[in-house]
Scaffold this active site. Structure first.
Site, PDB file in Angstrom:
ATOM      1  N   ARG A 151       0.865  -1.186   0.000  1.00  0.00           N
ATOM      2  CA  ARG A 151       0.000   0.000   0.000  1.00  0.00           C
ATOM      3  C   ARG A 151       0.898   1.230   0.000  1.00  0.00           C
ATOM      4  O   ARG A 151       1.990   1.218   0.585  1.00  0.00           O
ATOM      5  CB  ARG A 151      -0.864   0.051   1.263  1.00  0.00           C
ATOM      6  CG  ARG A 151      -2.103  -0.801   1.220  1.00  0.00           C
ATOM      7  CD  ARG A 151      -3.142  -0.271   0.231  1.00  0.00           C
ATOM      8  NE  ARG A 151      -4.340  -1.092   0.233  1.00  0.00           N
ATOM      9  CZ  ARG A 151      -4.573  -2.084  -0.632  1.00  0.00           C
ATOM     10  NH1 ARG A 151      -3.701  -2.381  -1.558  1.00  0.00           N
ATOM     11  NH2 ARG A 151      -5.707  -2.769  -0.573  1.00  0.00           N
TER      12      ARG A 151
ATOM     13  N   HIS B 159      -1.195   0.891  -9.586  1.00  0.00           N
ATOM     14  CA  HIS B 159      -1.933   0.030  -8.636  1.00  0.00           C
ATOM     15  C   HIS B 159      -2.691  -1.082  -9.377  1.00  0.00           C
ATOM     16  O   HIS B 159      -3.897  -1.257  -9.201  1.00  0.00           O
ATOM     17  CB  HIS B 159      -2.906   0.848  -7.770  1.00  0.00           C
ATOM     18  CG  HIS B 159      -3.385   0.102  -6.551  1.00  0.00           C
ATOM     19  ND1 HIS B 159      -3.638   0.696  -5.342  1.00  0.00           N
ATOM     20  CD2 HIS B 159      -3.647  -1.219  -6.354  1.00  0.00           C
ATOM     21  CE1 HIS B 159      -4.039  -0.208  -4.464  1.00  0.00           C
ATOM     22  NE2 HIS B 159      -4.054  -1.389  -5.063  1.00  0.00           N
TER      23      HIS B 159
END
Ligand code: NDP
Ligand code: OXD
Length: 314
Positions: free
Chosen positions: A229, A277
Site C-alpha cells: 500500500r 496500482h
C-alpha cells in the site's frame, strides 16, 4: 437477502451484473438504487463511504473486494459484523507475476537496455550477476508474500522473508518481529514489500529502514519494490535516498495519494518504475465466485473463511 455492492473508483455495473448472474433470485443493489435498508444482509465493498454501512441493521457480513482491508477499516463506524477479505489464486498469481517481472527487470537491467535500444546503442559489456548471487527479501509472508517467495526461489534467487509471527518455510530464511528486522534487512539486495497497511506498518518504508539494507550486494545498491500500500512508504525519503545512493532503484505500484499526482517527481525519475496500482487486480469472475462461496458456506451454517482480525488490522 439483498447484497449491497458499494464501490468507489471502479465501474460498479459489471460487478452488479456478475453477482446477479452468480446469485439468481437474490437482490443485488448499489447505494444509488432504491431498496429497503433492512433487507441488506451482505455488503461487498471497495472504498465505501465511512459511516455508510451503519444504516443496515440486518447486515451479517462485509466482504472486501480486495485482499487488503485498510479501505474498510478506515471507517471508524463500521458495523460489528465479520469482515472477510479476498484470498484468491488468480489475484495471488497475478501478484507473483508482477514481483517476478520487476525483480528480473532490475536483475537484468532492462530499463537500461530499453534506453540503449532507443539510442541504437550496441553495448553488451555490463556486469550481469546471477540470480543465486542476489538476495531478495519479502516484507510480509502472507498469502501473497509466500507465493512470490517460492516462485523467486524457483528462479534461483537467495530469498528471505519477514513477518509479524515466526514462521518456518522450506528453503526460506524466515525473520520475524521488530527483533528480526535489522538482520533481515542487512541480507537484502532487493526488498519486496507485500505488507498490509496497519497502524504498525504505516510509513515503515522510510530512510531509517533503507539505510539498513545490504550495502555489499551485486546490483550496485539496494532496490525497493512496493505493491503493498502507498501508506507504507514515505515518498520524500524514497526520492532523497535515490538521489544520495542509499537506494539504487525502485518499482512502485502503490502511492501515498492515488492516482499519483501529475507533479510527482516519481513519474520521470530515471531510477523509478511506476505501475498504476494494478500489480494484482481483483478479477470480477474470481472475486464474485469467492464471495458467493462464502455466502453459501455462511448460510449452510459453516464458518466463513479469511475473516479479518480487526484489532490487528489485517
Ligand atoms: P496476508 O494477511 O496474507 O499477509 C500479510 C503479511 O504481512 C503476513 O505475513 C503478516 O505477518 C505480515 N505483517 C503484517 N503486519 C506486520 C508487522 N507489523 N510486522 C511484520 N509483518 C507484518 O496478506 P496478503 O499477502 O494477502 O496481502 C498483503 C497486502 O498486499 C494486502 O494487505 C494489500 O495491501 C496488498 N495488495 C496489493 C495489491 C495491489 O494490486 N497492489 C493487490 C492485493 C493485495 P503474519 O504472517 O505473522 O501474520
Ligand atoms: C487489493 C488491491 O487489496 O487490489 O486487492 O489493492
Amino acid at each position: 437477502m439483498t447484497l449491497l455492492v458499494d464501490i468507489e473508483g471502479w465501474d460498479v455495473e459489471p460487478w452488479v451484473e456478475r453477482f446477479a448472474r452468480a446469485m439468481p433470485g437474490r437482490m443485488i443493489v448499489t447505494p444509488a438504487d432504491s431498496f429497503k435498508a433492512d433487507d441488506v444482509s451482505y455488503a461487498a465493498v471497495w472504498k465505501h463511504a465511512p459511516g455508510s454501512l451503519n444504516r443496515f441493521k440486518n447486515l451479517k457480513v462485509i466482504f472486501s473486494l480486495g485482499a487488503g482491508v485498510d479501505h474498510v477499516l478506515r471507517d471508524a463506524n463500521l458495523p460489528n459484523v465479520p469482515l472477510v477479505r479476498l484470498v484468491d489464486e488468480d489475484l495471488r498469481d497475478r501478484m507473483s507475476e508482477w514481483v517476478m517481472l520487476h525483480v528480473l527487470m532490475h536483475l537484468r537491467q532492462q530499463r537500461m537496455y530499453d534506453y540503449q535500444q532507443y539510442e541504437k546503442l550496441w553495448e553488451d559489456d555490463r556486469f550481469q550477476p546471477a540470480a543465486r548471487d542476489v538476495r531478495v527479501g519479502l516484507l510480509g509472508l502472507g498469502v501473497l508474500g509466500t507465493d512470490a517467495a517460492k516462485k523467486l526461489q524457483v528462479m534461483g534467487f537467495d530469498v528471505a522473508g519477514w513477518s509479524r509471527s515466526a514462521k518456518r518455510i522450506d528453503g526460506l530464511a524466515c525473520f520475524s518481529g521488530t527483533d528480526g528486522l535489522a538482520e533481515f534487512l542487512a541480507r537484502t539486495d532487493i526488498l519486496v514489500s507485500l505488507l498490509p497497511l496497519t497502524a504498525d506498518t504505516r510509513g515503515i518504508l522510510n530512510r531509517k529502514l533503507f539505510e539498513q539494507l545490504a550495502k555489499d550486494g551485486r546490483l550496485g545498491g539496494p532496490i525497493l519494490l512496493n505493491a503493498g500500500r502507498g501508506g507504507l512508504q514515505v515518498e520524500a525519503d524514497i526520492l532523497a535516498c535515490l538521489d544520495d545512493g542509499t537506494l539504487r532503484a525502485v518499482t512502485l505500484d502503490v502511492f501515498e495519494v492515488e492516482p499519483l499526482h501529475a507533479e510527482s517527481p516519481l513519474w520521470h525519475h530515471p531510477q523509478v518504475t511506476v505501475t498504476p496500482h494494478n500489480s494484482a487486480i481483483s478479477e470480477i469472475g474470481a472475486v464474485t465466485g469467492f464471495i458467493v462461496r462464502q455466502i453459501d458456506r455462511f448460510e449452510a451454517g459453516e464458518s466463513l473463511e479469511h475473516v479479518v482480525d480487526v484489532k490487528r488490522g489485517y
